[in-house]
Design an enzyme around this catalytic site. Structure first.
Site, PDB file in Angstrom:
ATOM      1  N   LYS A 206      75.495 -32.408  34.363  1.00  0.00           N
ATOM      2  CA  LYS A 206      74.385 -33.314  34.708  1.00  0.00           C
ATOM      3  C   LYS A 206      74.841 -34.722  34.374  1.00  0.00           C
ATOM      4  O   LYS A 206      75.014 -35.093  33.213  1.00  0.00           O
ATOM      5  CB  LYS A 206      73.143 -32.926  33.893  1.00  0.00           C
ATOM      6  CG  LYS A 206      71.822 -33.240  34.563  1.00  0.00           C
ATOM      7  CD  LYS A 206      71.521 -34.712  34.709  1.00  0.00           C
ATOM      8  CE  LYS A 206      70.954 -35.331  33.451  1.00  0.00           C
ATOM      9  NZ  LYS A 206      70.900 -36.816  33.561  1.00  0.00           N
TER      10      LYS A 206
ATOM     11  N   GLU B 249      77.137 -34.185  20.367  1.00  0.00           N
ATOM     12  CA  GLU B 249      77.857 -35.422  20.019  1.00  0.00           C
ATOM     13  C   GLU B 249      76.837 -36.540  20.127  1.00  0.00           C
ATOM     14  O   GLU B 249      76.470 -36.937  21.233  1.00  0.00           O
ATOM     15  CB  GLU B 249      78.995 -35.680  21.022  1.00  0.00           C
ATOM     16  CG  GLU B 249      80.087 -34.640  21.014  1.00  0.00           C
ATOM     17  CD  GLU B 249      81.040 -34.766  19.842  1.00  0.00           C
ATOM     18  OE1 GLU B 249      80.787 -35.602  18.951  1.00  0.00           O
ATOM     19  OE2 GLU B 249      82.024 -34.016  19.818  1.00  0.00           O
TER      20      GLU B 249
ATOM     21  N   CYS C 130      79.866 -44.682  20.981  1.00  0.00           N
ATOM     22  CA  CYS C 130      79.218 -43.993  19.855  1.00  0.00           C
ATOM     23  C   CYS C 130      79.999 -44.211  18.567  1.00  0.00           C
ATOM     24  O   CYS C 130      79.421 -44.284  17.488  1.00  0.00           O
ATOM     25  CB  CYS C 130      79.070 -42.511  20.159  1.00  0.00           C
ATOM     26  SG  CYS C 130      80.586 -41.813  20.782  1.00  0.00           S
TER      27      CYS C 130
ATOM     28  N   GLU D 282      71.583 -47.995  15.190  1.00  0.00           N
ATOM     29  CA  GLU D 282      72.677 -48.074  16.157  1.00  0.00           C
ATOM     30  C   GLU D 282      72.269 -49.064  17.260  1.00  0.00           C
ATOM     31  O   GLU D 282      71.285 -48.841  17.953  1.00  0.00           O
ATOM     32  CB  GLU D 282      72.927 -46.699  16.772  1.00  0.00           C
ATOM     33  CG  GLU D 282      74.079 -46.702  17.753  1.00  0.00           C
ATOM     34  CD  GLU D 282      74.322 -45.340  18.374  1.00  0.00           C
ATOM     35  OE1 GLU D 282      73.338 -44.668  18.750  1.00  0.00           O
ATOM     36  OE2 GLU D 282      75.490 -44.949  18.496  1.00  0.00           O
TER      37      GLU D 282
HETATM   38  P1  NAD Z   1      70.233 -40.097  26.110  1.00  0.00           P
HETATM   39  O1  NAD Z   1      70.089 -39.091  25.042  1.00  0.00           O
HETATM   40  O2  NAD Z   1      69.023 -40.824  26.534  1.00  0.00           O
HETATM   41  O3  NAD Z   1      70.821 -39.447  27.453  1.00  0.00           O
HETATM   42  C1  NAD Z   1      72.013 -38.704  27.492  1.00  0.00           C
HETATM   43  C2  NAD Z   1      71.910 -37.717  28.625  1.00  0.00           C
HETATM   44  O4  NAD Z   1      70.845 -36.815  28.336  1.00  0.00           O
HETATM   45  C3  NAD Z   1      71.587 -38.325  29.996  1.00  0.00           C
HETATM   46  O5  NAD Z   1      72.301 -37.618  30.986  1.00  0.00           O
HETATM   47  C4  NAD Z   1      70.090 -38.043  30.133  1.00  0.00           C
HETATM   48  O6  NAD Z   1      69.683 -37.919  31.466  1.00  0.00           O
HETATM   49  C5  NAD Z   1      69.954 -36.720  29.437  1.00  0.00           C
HETATM   50  N1  NAD Z   1      68.617 -36.434  28.916  1.00  0.00           N
HETATM   51  C6  NAD Z   1      67.668 -37.316  28.497  1.00  0.00           C
HETATM   52  N2  NAD Z   1      66.579 -36.647  28.059  1.00  0.00           N
HETATM   53  C7  NAD Z   1      66.837 -35.330  28.218  1.00  0.00           C
HETATM   54  C8  NAD Z   1      66.114 -34.136  27.935  1.00  0.00           C
HETATM   55  N3  NAD Z   1      64.886 -34.164  27.407  1.00  0.00           N
HETATM   56  N4  NAD Z   1      66.697 -32.953  28.205  1.00  0.00           N
HETATM   57  C9  NAD Z   1      67.941 -32.893  28.709  1.00  0.00           C
HETATM   58  N5  NAD Z   1      68.674 -33.986  29.014  1.00  0.00           N
HETATM   59  C10 NAD Z   1      68.130 -35.189  28.756  1.00  0.00           C
HETATM   60  O7  NAD Z   1      71.371 -41.054  25.598  1.00  0.00           O
HETATM   61  P2  NAD Z   1      71.961 -42.320  26.351  1.00  0.00           P
HETATM   62  O8  NAD Z   1      70.998 -43.426  26.135  1.00  0.00           O
HETATM   63  O9  NAD Z   1      72.340 -41.987  27.742  1.00  0.00           O
HETATM   64  O10 NAD Z   1      73.321 -42.559  25.531  1.00  0.00           O
HETATM   65  C11 NAD Z   1      73.340 -43.349  24.399  1.00  0.00           C
HETATM   66  C12 NAD Z   1      73.441 -42.505  23.147  1.00  0.00           C
HETATM   67  O11 NAD Z   1      74.478 -41.533  23.274  1.00  0.00           O
HETATM   68  C13 NAD Z   1      73.812 -43.301  21.931  1.00  0.00           C
HETATM   69  O12 NAD Z   1      72.992 -42.902  20.846  1.00  0.00           O
HETATM   70  C14 NAD Z   1      75.265 -42.923  21.662  1.00  0.00           C
HETATM   71  O13 NAD Z   1      75.683 -43.062  20.343  1.00  0.00           O
HETATM   72  C15 NAD Z   1      75.328 -41.532  22.131  1.00  0.00           C
HETATM   73  N6  NAD Z   1      76.690 -41.168  22.538  1.00  0.00           N
HETATM   74  C16 NAD Z   1      77.422 -40.343  21.743  1.00  0.00           C
HETATM   75  C17 NAD Z   1      78.714 -40.002  22.068  1.00  0.00           C
HETATM   76  C18 NAD Z   1      79.531 -39.075  21.208  1.00  0.00           C
HETATM   77  O14 NAD Z   1      80.544 -38.576  21.640  1.00  0.00           O
HETATM   78  N7  NAD Z   1      79.157 -38.820  19.981  1.00  0.00           N
HETATM   79  C19 NAD Z   1      79.286 -40.497  23.238  1.00  0.00           C
HETATM   80  C20 NAD Z   1      78.518 -41.338  24.025  1.00  0.00           C
HETATM   81  C21 NAD Z   1      77.218 -41.658  23.671  1.00  0.00           C
END
Ligand code: NAD
Length: 483
Positions: free
Chosen positions: A176, A251, A285, A385
Site C-alpha cells: 500500500k 518501524e 525517521c 518528532e
Molecule cells: P502515517 O502513519 O500517517 O502513514 C504511514 C502509512 O500508513 C501511509 O501509507 C498511510 O496511508 C497508512 N495509514 C494511515 N493510517 C492508517 C490506518 N489506520 N491503517 C492502515 N494504514 C494507515 O505516517 P506518515 O505521516 O506517512 O510518515 C511519517 C512517520 O513515519 C514519522 O513518524 C516517521 O518517523 C515515520 N517513519 C518511520 C520510518 C522507520 O523506518 N522507522 C521510516 C519512515 C517514516
C-alpha cells in the site's frame, strides 16, 4: 518534464482503476496538481490479497529454487537502476526532494534488491542432535502473503526494503503506497514484470490509510505485516495484526540525538549535521534531530551549525540536479505548517532560533533549514518528532547528563557519539537506548546493517540478515529412525 497524467494500481498482473476513484497528487515544490493516481477501496484490497494468495498457493514463487528467485529479485534492482533517468524526475516532482537525492534513493532501492536477492539462497536451517534413533532438522518457509504499508518520506527505498526481502524469502506481496507520493510505486510493478516474477507476486496499490490501509492491515488473508510510519498508526496496525494473530514489524518515529564530546572532529560533526538533519529536508525517521553538545565546544558548534543551515539554497528539487549545498521542499503544506508551528512555539519554552524557523515566502511547501539553541530537553521541541529540517541543540557537562538527555524521550531509533576517545564512544554506545548507534558518522552503515527501534520507535528489524527472518516461519521436522 511531463509526468503521465494518470497512474493505475497493479493487481494480479493487471493495471486497474481504483474503486475509490482518483486522487490528485500535488507537487510539493509548487503546490499545484501533478498527476492523478487510482485510489483503491477495500474491494481492491480483497482482489490484491486474493491474487497474492493464489500466487503463494500455486508455488509459483515459494516453490522456485531460491537461486532462481534471488536472481529475479536482483533483476528488479537492475531494472530500477537502468531506469533511474526516467524515475528520478517523477520522484522529485511528487516528493519535493532534489533530483540528486532522488537518484540516491533509487540507488538505495536497487541496493536492497541486490542485497536480498543475493541472500535468497542463504536461508538455511539447522540440524539438531537428539541422540541415537532420531534425525531432526529445521526449515524456513515463507509466511505466504506479506502486507506492506509505506510512508511518503522515502516511497522507493521504504518499499524496496520490505519488498525485496519478502520476495527473496518467497512471499507474495501487497504494497500500500503512500497517498502523498504514490506515483513511483508503479515502477516496482514494471520491474517485477520485467524480471519475470509470477503474476500476483507483486501487487502495488494506493489508497487512503483509513480505507485501503486499514482494510489491508485487518485482512484475514494476510499472513504478515510490515508497517513504517507514525506511532499512532503503528498502534492501530499492531491491534489489527493481533486480531488475526499474525506477526508485524513496526518501524516508527524517532527523536534521535548525537552526543558531541569536546574532542570530536568538528568538521566531521558538521558533515554529519548536513546529512543528518537537512538531507530529505529532515523528513527521515532516523534524522539527527537533537545535538547534545559539551559546554566546551557548544558555542563553536552552534555558530558552525547556523552557518551551515544558512548556506543551503532552498528551492524546487527539479532545479537541483547535482549534489550540493541545497535542500528541497517538504512533502505537504500540512507537514510544513506543523513543523513551522513547532518552531514558532519553541521561543516560549526558552529556545532561540540561530538559523531559520520560518516558511519561505514562495509557492510550495518550503521551510528554512533551522537550528535552535538552548532547547529544554523536556520542552515540546525537545520531545516531539518534527520530521523536518530542524535541529535542536542542548548543552551538557557530564557524560551521565548527556546519556540521560539522549535517552529521555519515548523513542529509541538511533543515536550518535562523536569523540576521538574510543573507550568513551563504546561506553556511551552501550548506554544509549537505541537500535543503532553511529560513531563519528551519522548514517554510517547500509542495507547490510540491521535497523529498528527501541521503545516507541517500534519492534522487529529491517535491513541486514536480521530482516530476512521477518519473512519466514521455522518448521522443525523430527524423524524417528527405524531399525
Ligand atoms: P502515517 O502513519 O500517517 O502513514 C504511514 C502509512 O500508513 C501511509 O501509507 C498511510 O496511508 C497508512 N495509514 C494511515 N493510517 C492508517 C490506518 N489506520 N491503517 C492502515 N494504514 C494507515 O505516517 P506518515 O505521516 O506517512 O510518515 C511519517 C512517520 O513515519 C514519522 O513518524 C516517521 O518517523 C515515520 N517513519 C518511520 C520510518 C522507520 O523506518 N522507522 C521510516 C519512515 C517514516
Amino acid at each position: 518534464m511531463d509526468v503521465a497524467p494518470y497512474w493505475r494500481n497493479f493487481v494480479g498482473g493487471a493495471w486497474l482503476d481504483g474503486g475509490a476513484g482518483r486522487l490528485t497528487v500535488e507537487g510539493p515544490a509548487t503546490g499545484a496538481p501533478l498527476a492523478e493516481q487510482a485510489l483503491a477501496d477495500a474491494a481492491d484490497v480483497d482482489r490484491a490479497v486474493a491474487a497474492a494468495r493464489r500466487c503463494h498457493e500455486s508455488g509459483a514463487l515459494g516453490g522456485l529454487r531460491p537461486c532462481d528467485r534471488g536472481r529475479m529479485v536482483r533483476q528488479m534492482g537492475d531494472w530500477l537502476r537502468g531506469h533511474a533517468d526516467e524515475i528520478a524526475p517523477v520522484l522529485t516532482l511528487e516528493s519535493g526532494k532534489p533530483l540528486w537525492e532522488a537518484r540516491i534513493e533509487i540507488e538505495g532501492a536497487a541496493r536492497y534488491f541486490e542485497y536480498y536477492g543475493g541472500q535468497a539462497e542463504t536461508l538455511e536451517g539447522r540440524s539438531i542432535p537428539l541422540g541415537a534413533g532420531y534425525l531432526d532438522f529445521t526449515v524456513h518457509e515463507p509466511y505466504g502473503v506479506s502486507a506492506q504499508i509505506i510512508p511518503w518520506n522515502y516511497p522507493l527505498e521504504m518499499t524496496a526494503r520490505s519488498l525485496s526481502a519478502a520476495l527473496a524469502a518467497g512471499n507474495a506481496c501487497v504494497v500500500k503506497t503512500p497517498e502523498l507520493d504514490p506515483l513511483t510505486g508503479a515502477y516496482f510493478a514494471k520491474a517485477a514484470a520485467a524480471a519475470g516474477l509470477p503474476e500476483g507476486a507483486v501487487n502495488i496499490l494506493c489508497g487512503l490509510g483509513l480505507e485501503a490501509g486499514a482494510a489491508l492491515a485487518a485482512h484475514p488473508g494476510v499472513d504478515q505485516i510490515v508497517f513504517t510510519g507514525s506511532v499512532e498508526t503503528g498502534v492501530n496496525i499492531a491491534k489489527a495484526a493481533a486480531e488475526n494473530v499474525v506477526p508485524c514489524v513496526l518501524e516508527l518515529g524517532g527523536k534521535s540525538a548525537a552526543i558531541v564530546f569536546p574532542d570530536a572532529d568538528l568538521d566531521a560533526v558538521m558533515d554529519s549535521v548536513r546529512w543528518g538533519i537537512f538531507f530529505n529536508a529532515g523528513q527521515v525517521c532516523s534524522a539527527m534531530s537533537r545535538a547534545i553538545v559539551h559546554g566546551a565546544i557548544h558555542d563553536e558548534f552552534v555558530e558552525r551549525a547556523a552557518a551551515l543551515a544558512q548556506s543551503l539554497s532552498v528551492g524546487p528539487g527539479i532545479e537541483r540536479p547535482e549534489f550540493g549545498a541545497n535542500m528541497g521542499a517538504m512533502i505537504s503544506e500540512k507537514q510544513r505548517d506543523r513543523a513551522e508551528g513547532l518552531c514558532a512555539r519553541a521561543g516560549a519554552d526558552g529556545a532561540r532560533a540561530v538559523a531559520g524557523g520560518r516558511k519561505l515566502n514562495r509557492p510550495g511547501w518550503f521551510l528554512e533549514p533551522s537550528v535552535f539553541d538552548g532547547v529544554d530537553p523536556a520542552s515540546e521541541l525537545g520531545q516531539t518528532e518534527v520530521f523536518g529540517p530542524v535541529l535542536s541543540v542542548m548543552k551538557f557537562s557530564t557524560d551521565d547528563e548527556a546519556v540521560a538527555i539522549a535517552n529521555g524521550t519515548q523513542y529509541g531509533l538511533v543515536g550518535g557519539v562523536f569523540t576521538a576517545d574510543m573507550d568513551r564512544a563504546m561506553r556511551t554506545a552501550q548506554r544509549l537506548q537505541a537500535g543503532q548507534v553511529f560513531v563519528n558518522e551519522w548514517y554510517a552503515g547500509g542495507v547490510e546493517t540491521p535497523f529498528g527501534g527501541y521503545g516507541k520507535s517500534g519492534y522487529g528489524r529491517e535491513k541486514g540478515r536480521e530482516a530476512l527472518y521477518n519473512y519466514v516461519q521455522t518448521k522443525n521436522v523430527a524423524i524417528r529412525l527405524g531399525g
